[in-house]
Write a protein that holds these residues in place. Structure first.
Motif, PDB file in Angstrom:
ATOM      1  N   TRP A 288      41.758  40.001  55.469  1.00 29.44           N
ATOM      2  CA  TRP A 288      41.097  39.177  54.471  1.00 29.44           C
ATOM      3  C   TRP A 288      41.596  38.718  53.266  1.00 29.44           C
ATOM      4  CZ3 TRP A 288      36.612  37.282  56.455  1.00 29.44           C
ATOM      5  CH2 TRP A 288      35.961  38.419  57.355  1.00 29.44           C
ATOM      6  N   ASP A 289      41.515  37.665  52.615  1.00 25.72           N
ATOM      7  CA  ASP A 289      41.980  37.227  51.129  1.00 25.72           C
ATOM      8  C   ASP A 289      40.750  36.949  50.444  1.00 25.72           C
ATOM      9  OD1 ASP A 289      42.825  35.616  48.830  1.00 25.72           O
ATOM     10  OD2 ASP A 289      44.593  35.245  49.946  1.00 25.72           O
ATOM     11  N   PHE A 290      40.547  37.527  49.481  1.00 23.82           N
ATOM     12  CA  PHE A 290      39.000  37.518  48.744  1.00 23.82           C
ATOM     13  C   PHE A 290      39.201  36.278  47.718  1.00 23.82           C
ATOM     14  CE2 PHE A 290      39.030  41.931  50.112  1.00 23.82           C
ATOM     15  CZ  PHE A 290      38.079  42.145  50.814  1.00 23.82           C
ATOM     16  N   GLY A 291      40.354  35.801  47.244  1.00 29.21           N
ATOM     17  CA  GLY A 291      40.361  34.759  46.340  1.00 29.21           C
ATOM     18  C   GLY A 291      40.685  35.047  45.010  1.00 29.21           C
ATOM     19  N   ASP A 292      40.882  36.458  44.860  1.00 26.12           N
ATOM     20  CA  ASP A 292      41.224  36.834  43.248  1.00 26.12           C
ATOM     21  C   ASP A 292      42.113  37.687  43.390  1.00 26.12           C
ATOM     22  OD1 ASP A 292      40.282  38.982  44.800  1.00 26.12           O
ATOM     23  OD2 ASP A 292      38.746  39.763  43.356  1.00 26.12           O
ATOM     24  N   GLY A 293      43.141  37.697  44.376  1.00 26.02           N
ATOM     25  CA  GLY A 293      44.482  38.177  44.239  1.00 26.02           C
ATOM     26  C   GLY A 293      44.294  39.428  45.265  1.00 26.02           C
ATOM     27  N   GLN A 294      43.193  39.771  45.693  1.00 25.58           N
ATOM     28  CA  GLN A 294      42.977  41.045  46.694  1.00 25.58           C
ATOM     29  C   GLN A 294      42.643  40.835  48.035  1.00 25.58           C
ATOM     30  OE1 GLN A 294      43.266  44.296  45.001  1.00 25.58           O
ATOM     31  NE2 GLN A 294      43.451  42.731  43.290  1.00 25.58           N
ATOM     32  N   ILE A 295      43.417  41.627  48.875  1.00 30.44           N
ATOM     33  CA  ILE A 295      43.228  41.599  50.407  1.00 30.44           C
ATOM     34  C   ILE A 295      42.839  42.754  50.917  1.00 30.44           C
ATOM     35  CG2 ILE A 295      45.138  39.530  50.225  1.00 30.44           C
ATOM     36  CD1 ILE A 295      47.002  41.721  51.407  1.00 30.44           C
ATOM     37  N   SER A 296      42.412  42.586  52.243  1.00 32.73           N
ATOM     38  CA  SER A 296      42.016  43.796  52.860  1.00 32.73           C
ATOM     39  C   SER A 296      42.434  43.710  54.276  1.00 32.73           C
ATOM     40  CB  SER A 296      40.582  44.152  52.878  1.00 32.73           C
ATOM     41  OG  SER A 296      40.271  45.405  53.671  1.00 32.73           O
ATOM     42  N   THR A 297      42.748  44.608  55.114  1.00 24.22           N
ATOM     43  CA  THR A 297      43.071  44.517  56.555  1.00 24.22           C
ATOM     44  C   THR A 297      42.062  45.244  57.290  1.00 24.22           C
ATOM     45  OG1 THR A 297      44.508  46.741  56.352  1.00 24.22           O
ATOM     46  CG2 THR A 297      45.609  44.589  56.154  1.00 24.22           C
ATOM     47  N   GLN A 298      40.926  45.603  56.684  1.00 19.25           N
ATOM     48  CA  GLN A 298      39.690  46.281  57.534  1.00 19.25           C
ATOM     49  C   GLN A 298      38.978  45.187  57.761  1.00 19.25           C
ATOM     50  OE1 GLN A 298      37.677  48.860  54.678  1.00 19.25           O
ATOM     51  NE2 GLN A 298      38.521  50.804  55.681  1.00 19.25           N
ATOM     52  N   GLU A 299      38.450  45.196  59.168  1.00 24.02           N
ATOM     53  CA  GLU A 299      37.920  44.056  59.788  1.00 24.02           C
ATOM     54  C   GLU A 299      36.498  43.895  59.080  1.00 24.02           C
ATOM     55  OE1 GLU A 299      37.784  43.354  63.999  1.00 24.02           O
ATOM     56  OE2 GLU A 299      39.498  44.549  64.233  1.00 24.02           O
ATOM     57  N   ASN A 300      35.825  44.873  58.980  1.00 20.20           N
ATOM     58  CA  ASN A 300      34.316  44.902  58.408  1.00 20.20           C
ATOM     59  C   ASN A 300      34.501  45.279  56.943  1.00 20.20           C
ATOM     60  OD1 ASN A 300      32.518  43.876  60.789  1.00 20.20           O
ATOM     61  ND2 ASN A 300      33.661  45.692  61.333  1.00 20.20           N
ATOM     62  N   ALA A 301      34.657  44.565  55.887  1.00 22.62           N
ATOM     63  CA  ALA A 301      35.391  44.698  54.563  1.00 22.62           C
ATOM     64  C   ALA A 301      34.115  44.578  53.737  1.00 22.62           C
ATOM     65  CB  ALA A 301      36.448  44.063  54.218  1.00 22.62           C
ATOM     66  N   THR A 302      34.209  45.080  52.358  1.00 19.83           N
ATOM     67  CA  THR A 302      33.552  44.935  51.539  1.00 19.83           C
ATOM     68  C   THR A 302      34.421  44.745  50.056  1.00 19.83           C
ATOM     69  OG1 THR A 302      32.949  47.446  50.887  1.00 19.83           O
ATOM     70  CG2 THR A 302      31.296  46.261  52.221  1.00 19.83           C
ATOM     71  N   HIS A 303      33.606  43.886  49.289  1.00 19.22           N
ATOM     72  CA  HIS A 303      34.743  43.671  48.035  1.00 19.22           C
ATOM     73  C   HIS A 303      33.827  43.352  46.859  1.00 19.22           C
ATOM     74  CE1 HIS A 303      38.126  42.290  45.732  1.00 19.22           C
ATOM     75  NE2 HIS A 303      37.515  41.145  45.277  1.00 19.22           N
ATOM     76  N   THR A 304      34.031  44.109  45.805  1.00 16.11           N
ATOM     77  CA  THR A 304      33.371  43.812  44.372  1.00 16.11           C
ATOM     78  C   THR A 304      34.246  42.896  43.441  1.00 16.11           C
ATOM     79  OG1 THR A 304      32.284  45.779  44.722  1.00 16.11           O
ATOM     80  CG2 THR A 304      32.302  44.664  42.471  1.00 16.11           C
ATOM     81  N   TYR A 305      33.853  41.729  42.968  1.00 19.57           N
ATOM     82  CA  TYR A 305      34.498  40.806  42.039  1.00 19.57           C
ATOM     83  C   TYR A 305      34.141  41.306  40.502  1.00 19.57           C
ATOM     84  CZ  TYR A 305      35.325  37.645  46.001  1.00 19.57           C
ATOM     85  OH  TYR A 305      35.676  37.015  46.902  1.00 19.57           O
ATOM     86  N   LEU A 306      35.303  41.289  39.710  1.00 20.85           N
ATOM     87  CA  LEU A 306      35.297  41.514  38.661  1.00 20.85           C
ATOM     88  C   LEU A 306      34.968  40.408  37.347  1.00 20.85           C
ATOM     89  CD1 LEU A 306      37.989  44.135  38.383  1.00 20.85           C
ATOM     90  CD2 LEU A 306      35.681  44.622  38.837  1.00 20.85           C
ATOM     91  N   ASP A 307      34.817  39.145  38.078  1.00 23.04           N
ATOM     92  CA  ASP A 307      34.801  37.999  37.155  1.00 23.04           C
ATOM     93  C   ASP A 307      33.900  36.899  38.106  1.00 23.04           C
ATOM     94  OD1 ASP A 307      36.669  38.392  34.653  1.00 23.04           O
ATOM     95  OD2 ASP A 307      37.953  38.728  36.379  1.00 23.04           O
TER      96      ASP A 307
END
Length: 406
Positions: A288-307
């Motif tokens: 995954w590329d979350f669009g804020d410079g962070q990525i993850s290789t976990q298929e079912n991922a969660t991500h919290t944005y700071l801005d």
């Protein structure tokens, strides 16, 4: 139906616009050798401004079962980074009874495909789907006519191309088109020599046009190459048949490579945290590329944005020598206080299965990781740490996050 993706683009370009160079290895027998099929393809390519270099191993009557254990064949496969390796079995074998084909054809096709991919995963196995004999094969009723034998051959070669995630050159379907067109400029009988099996120059030219379309992702209509033994009207007719077979017959699949465009994903958003679920139809999930410079290789991922902002969520998938991405937008507008963001720290995955933790926060302040026994096991500033199994507390300014490592 999978077709060649840039076909529309090709049609929009003027014929003869600067093209490409390909390397092609032919592994077959006298059906490939008749009228020098590799040379016919080369002449068509040259007329269109394309370049092609070829090699071949095509002794008469050769079978895939022989090619698969032949050191000359295996050495030729390993000798170059081939764009295509054409595979053709003896003219009858793939049309035989299913159990025979299952045991005496498919395993050897698989061996050759494995050799091709071991040499270069970007090579494409291209199966030469040959034609039924003019009057079929009388040894079994199931292949006793052209139509019956042609259908069995098409099914077998389609199966091999599918299993290989390669491509199919449906030359037998081209022969069938001529068979079904009694008013055509070229008659069905004109495709065969006197043995009712091998191709005349017209049969080989039809095959060459079909291969030309597949190898160069083009159309043959308008090509000016005219081999000896044919006139312009015959060439134009067979070019049209080749284009029709490759691009217009819905029941014919020519491209069995994974189509990563079919992959997508779903996501849910709760305040500033997004949860993602992939829907991978072909190929495999990559990251995954979350669009804020962070990525993850976990298929079912969660991500919290700071801005706050609009971010491009991208899921990358991969297959043999292919990579593609699916994109959706996510809008974050729930974050209001900069001070709160600086004071917050996000730790994921939590719980962690392998001990790897991603740490996301703003500012340059250090954080501490304290075990359940009160021992400080980490103190510093990092975006990723690794912990052993246990229960921990991460202290960042006045925030404490409980973390479980399984």
């Amino acid at each position: 139906m999978k077709k060649i993706l840039c076909f529309i683009m090709v049609l929009c370009l003027s014929y003869g616009f600067s093209q490409s160079d390909k390397k092609v290895l032919f592994i077959g027998n006298s059906y490939t050798g008749a009228n020098n099929l590799p040379l016919l393809i080369s002449e068509l390519a040259n007329d269109a401004g394309n370049g092609i270099s070829t090699d071949q191993h095509i002794p008469g009557g050769s079978q895939l079962s022989q090619h698969a254990v032949n050191s000359t064949v295996l050495n030729k496969i390993a000798s170059e980074k081939w764009d295509f390796v054409v595979l053709q079995d003896q003219s009858q074998k793939p049309s035989f009874e299913y159990d025979y084909v299952q045991n005496n054809v498919y395993p050897f096709a698989e061996i050759l495909v494995d050799s091709i991919y071991s040499n270069d995963e970007c090579s494409t196995p291209l199966f030469y789907g040959t034609w039924g004999r003019q009057n079929g094969d009388p040894q079994w009723d199931s292949i006793s006519t052209f139509q019956k034998m042609n259908t069995r051959l098409f099914n077998a070669y389609s199966h091999m191309a599918s299993e290989a995630e390669g491509m199919l050159s449906p030359v037998g379907i081209g022969f069938a088109h001529v068979y079904q067109d009694p008013s055509g400029v070229v008659s069905f009988g004109d495709l065969y020599t006197g043995d009712g099996s091998h191709p005349t120059i017209k049969g080989s030219y039809l095959a060459a046009c079909i291969f030309n379309n597949l190898i160069f992702e083009t159309v043959s209509t308008g090509n000016n190459y005219l081999p000896n033994g044919m006139n312009t009207a015959e060439a134009n007719y067979l070019q049209g048949v080749a284009d029709h077979v490759v691009y217009d017959v819905d029941s014919v699949q020519v491209d069995f490579k994974p189509n990563l465009n079919n992959n997508d994903f779903n996501f849910t958003l709760v305040e500033e945290t997004v949860s993602l679920t992939p829907n991978v139809v072909e190929g495999t999930f990559d990251y995954w590329d979350f669009g804020d410079g962070q990525i993850s290789t976990q298929e079912n991922a969660t991500h919290t944005y700071l801005d706050n902002g609009t971010y491009e969520l991208k899921m990358f998938t991969k297959a043999r020598c292919q990579s593609d991405s699916s994109t959706q937008q996510v809008v974050i507008n729930t974050l209001n206080l900069l001070d709160e963001k600086i004071q917050s720290i996000n730790v994921y995955p939590n719980p962690s299965e392998d001990g790897m933790l991603n740490i996301q926060y703003q500012g340059k302040e250090n954080f501490k990781v304290i075990s359940v026994l009160g021992e400080i096991v980490f103190s510093g500033n990092s975006n990723q740490i690794e912990l052993k199994s246990g229960l921990y507390f991460i202290h960042f300014n006045e925030q404490v996050v409980k973390v479980v490592v399984k």
